[in-house]
Design an enzyme around this catalytic site. Structure first.
Site, short mmCIF file in Angstrom:
data_model
loop_
_atom_site.label_atom_id
_atom_site.label_comp_id
_atom_site.label_asym_id
_atom_site.label_seq_id
_atom_site.Cartn_x
_atom_site.Cartn_y
_atom_site.Cartn_z
N THR A 38 0.70 -0.94 -0.10
CA THR A 38 0.16 0.04 0.13
C THR A 38 0.83 1.24 -0.16
O THR A 38 2.01 1.13 -0.01
CB THR A 38 -0.91 0.14 1.28
OG1 THR A 38 -0.04 0.31 2.38
CG2 THR A 38 -1.47 -1.27 1.34
N CYS A 39 0.27 2.62 0.11
CA CYS A 39 1.08 3.48 0.07
C CYS A 39 1.97 3.68 1.56
O CYS A 39 2.73 4.25 1.25
CB CYS A 39 0.27 4.78 0.28
SG CYS A 39 -0.92 5.19 -1.11
N ASN A 40 1.61 2.84 2.45
CA ASN A 40 2.40 3.34 3.62
C ASN A 40 2.99 1.96 4.05
O ASN A 40 3.67 1.71 5.24
CB ASN A 40 1.40 3.60 4.77
CG ASN A 40 1.02 4.90 4.55
OD1 ASN A 40 1.68 6.11 4.02
ND2 ASN A 40 -0.42 5.16 4.75
N HIS A 75 0.03 -9.37 14.64
CA HIS A 75 0.35 -8.27 13.86
C HIS A 75 -0.66 -8.28 12.60
O HIS A 75 -1.32 -7.22 12.40
CB HIS A 75 1.72 -8.20 13.04
CG HIS A 75 1.75 -7.49 12.33
ND1 HIS A 75 2.19 -5.86 12.11
CD2 HIS A 75 2.00 -7.45 10.86
CE1 HIS A 75 2.29 -5.52 11.00
NE2 HIS A 75 2.15 -6.11 10.19
N GLN A 92 -9.39 1.61 4.51
CA GLN A 92 -8.59 1.15 3.49
C GLN A 92 -8.05 -0.49 3.52
O GLN A 92 -8.04 -1.16 2.69
CB GLN A 92 -7.81 2.03 2.75
CG GLN A 92 -8.35 2.79 1.60
CD GLN A 92 -7.22 3.80 1.05
OE1 GLN A 92 -6.72 4.66 1.70
NE2 GLN A 92 -7.05 3.72 -0.33
N GLY A 165 -6.29 12.55 -10.99
CA GLY A 165 -6.46 11.20 -10.80
C GLY A 165 -7.95 10.70 -10.53
O GLY A 165 -8.33 11.30 -9.48
N ALA A 166 -8.46 9.93 -11.22
CA ALA A 166 -9.79 9.41 -11.06
C ALA A 166 -9.82 7.88 -10.75
O ALA A 166 -10.91 7.12 -10.95
CB ALA A 166 -10.84 9.84 -12.33
N MET A 169 -7.67 6.01 -5.34
CA MET A 169 -7.50 7.12 -4.18
C MET A 169 -8.04 8.24 -4.86
O MET A 169 -8.80 8.99 -3.68
CB MET A 169 -6.03 7.27 -4.32
CG MET A 169 -5.52 8.14 -3.03
SD MET A 169 -5.89 7.57 -1.67
CE MET A 169 -4.47 6.41 -1.47
#
Length: 369
Positions: A38-40, A75, A92, A165-166, A169
């Site tokens: 993911t992004c993170n 975790h 998300q 951006g569509a 996100m």
């Protein structure tokens, strides 16, 4: 179970980008595995894999934290519950875990019933947490946090906003923007039809990507959330757009760091959203013990189910061995009866003794193991 993890707690977004794993290569190398990116975070979930094998095949192995067995399961439960997210309780991550699981399953990479039971239990934990606690109340996604940050910095009322951006996100940003009193919303996307559809939903207008430069000059606020493999907003491209707030929530990033050299432009990336995360954490602290109690309960339930599954598998294997013994002893008894002058009663007596002896040996071996 083994998990290799690298996340926002240890690395910046640009550092995580360098640790991303090629999905096709990953699943080519590993069965009983799931790749979650993911992004993170970048996380690799393995079941019944030797750590030395993983080390040989995973690039940048030493950059990842290693979690083993119960620690890995806990975790995973915390992850699905939103406790490990940059913004605690964000929704998300549960969907991303589900999608990663389904991807691995469709590729035939979930071969162990035990592994599947663990993953499905983690998803169940995440669902239960959202139903029974307020851990997800308020702004919980990167997208909604971006909108929240803008509201705190300058407000949205009377502003012109450009959404670049569509995709997934961008759609989440759109949801967070609904009901906000924005003067105008412009949506830009490489696929114009997607931009048009999202703009219609927001009561805004869509533009083609080749009109991006003009739209940048018009916007007071820019939120960029594309899936482009390279930056689309550079210092040169935004040099003459005037005073603007740019929030980049794409991964890989849509912006270059040299934009910060332009004093009239305020650039924020995912890393800057840690401020919002800290504020949200304070609001949700009282919910964390409730979530941890659910995790504790579900972990106990899972361990019992895994033990039952283990016994079932062992019994299944034991029965298979007994059937093989029975077939061999029956064949031996038939051969003796056919080829030797011996009574049926005597053959049956010898058969039953031999069978019992072999079964007792297998029972002893079963309990020793």
């Amino acid at each position: 179970m083994t998990i290799l993890k690298a996340d926002h707690k240890k690395y910046r977004v640009d550092e995580l980008e360098k640790l991303r794993v090629d999905e096709e290569e990953f699943y080519k190398n590993f069965d009983n595995s799931i790749l979650l990116q993911t992004c993170n975070r970048v996380e690799m979930i393995f079941f019944n894999h030797d750590l030395e094998e993983i080390k040989r095949k995973v690039k940048n192995f030493d950059k990842f934290d290693i979690l083993i067995d119960d620690e890995a399961i806990i975790h995973l439960f915390r992850l699905a519950s939103g406790l490990e997210s940059m913004i605690v309780g964000e929704f998300q991550i549960l969907g991303q875990l589900k999608n990663s699981y389904l991807k691995a399953k469709n590729l035939g990479k979930i071969k162990s019933k035990e592994f599947e039971k663990i993953i499905l239990k983690a998803i169940h934990v995440g669902q239960r947490v959202r139903l029974e606690t307020d851990i997800g109340k308020g702004s919980v996604s990167i997208a909604s946090a971006a909108v929240e940050l803008v509201e705190k910095l300058t407000g949205l009322e009377g502003k012109n906003l450009l959404l670049i951006g569509a995709g997934e996100m961008g759609t989440l940003v759109a949801k967070a923007l609904k009901e906000k009193k924005i003067k105008a919303i412009i949506v830009a996307n490489r696929t114009y039809e997607k931009a048009e559809s999202l703009a219609k939903e927001l009561g805004g207008i869509a533009i083609k990507f080749d009109k991006l430069k003009e739209a940048l000059k018009y916007a007071d606020i820019v939120i960029s959330a594309t899936s482009a493999p390279h930056p689309i907003l550079t210092k040169e491209r935004v040099r003459d757009i005037g005073e603007t707030i740019i929030i980049d929530i794409a991964n890989p990033r849509d912006t270059t760091d040299d934009i910060r050299e332009l004093s009239y432009i305020k650039l924020f990336t995912i890393d800057d959203l840690r401020i919002v995360a800290e504020e949200n954490l304070k609001k949700r602290e009282k919910e964390i013990p409730k979530v941890e109690e659910i995790i504790k309960e579900e972990f106990k339930v899972l361990k019992e189910k895994l033990e039952d599954l283990k016994v079932e598998e062992e019994i299944k294997e034991f029965c298979k061995v007994l059937e093989e013994i029975r077939e061999r002893e029956v064949k031996k008894a038939i051969d003796i009866f056919k080829n030797k002058n011996i009574s049926f009663e005597e053959v049956l007596e010898n058969f039953s003794k031999a069978l019992c002896k072999r079964v007792i040996c297998e029972v002893k071996r079963f309990y020793k193991n």
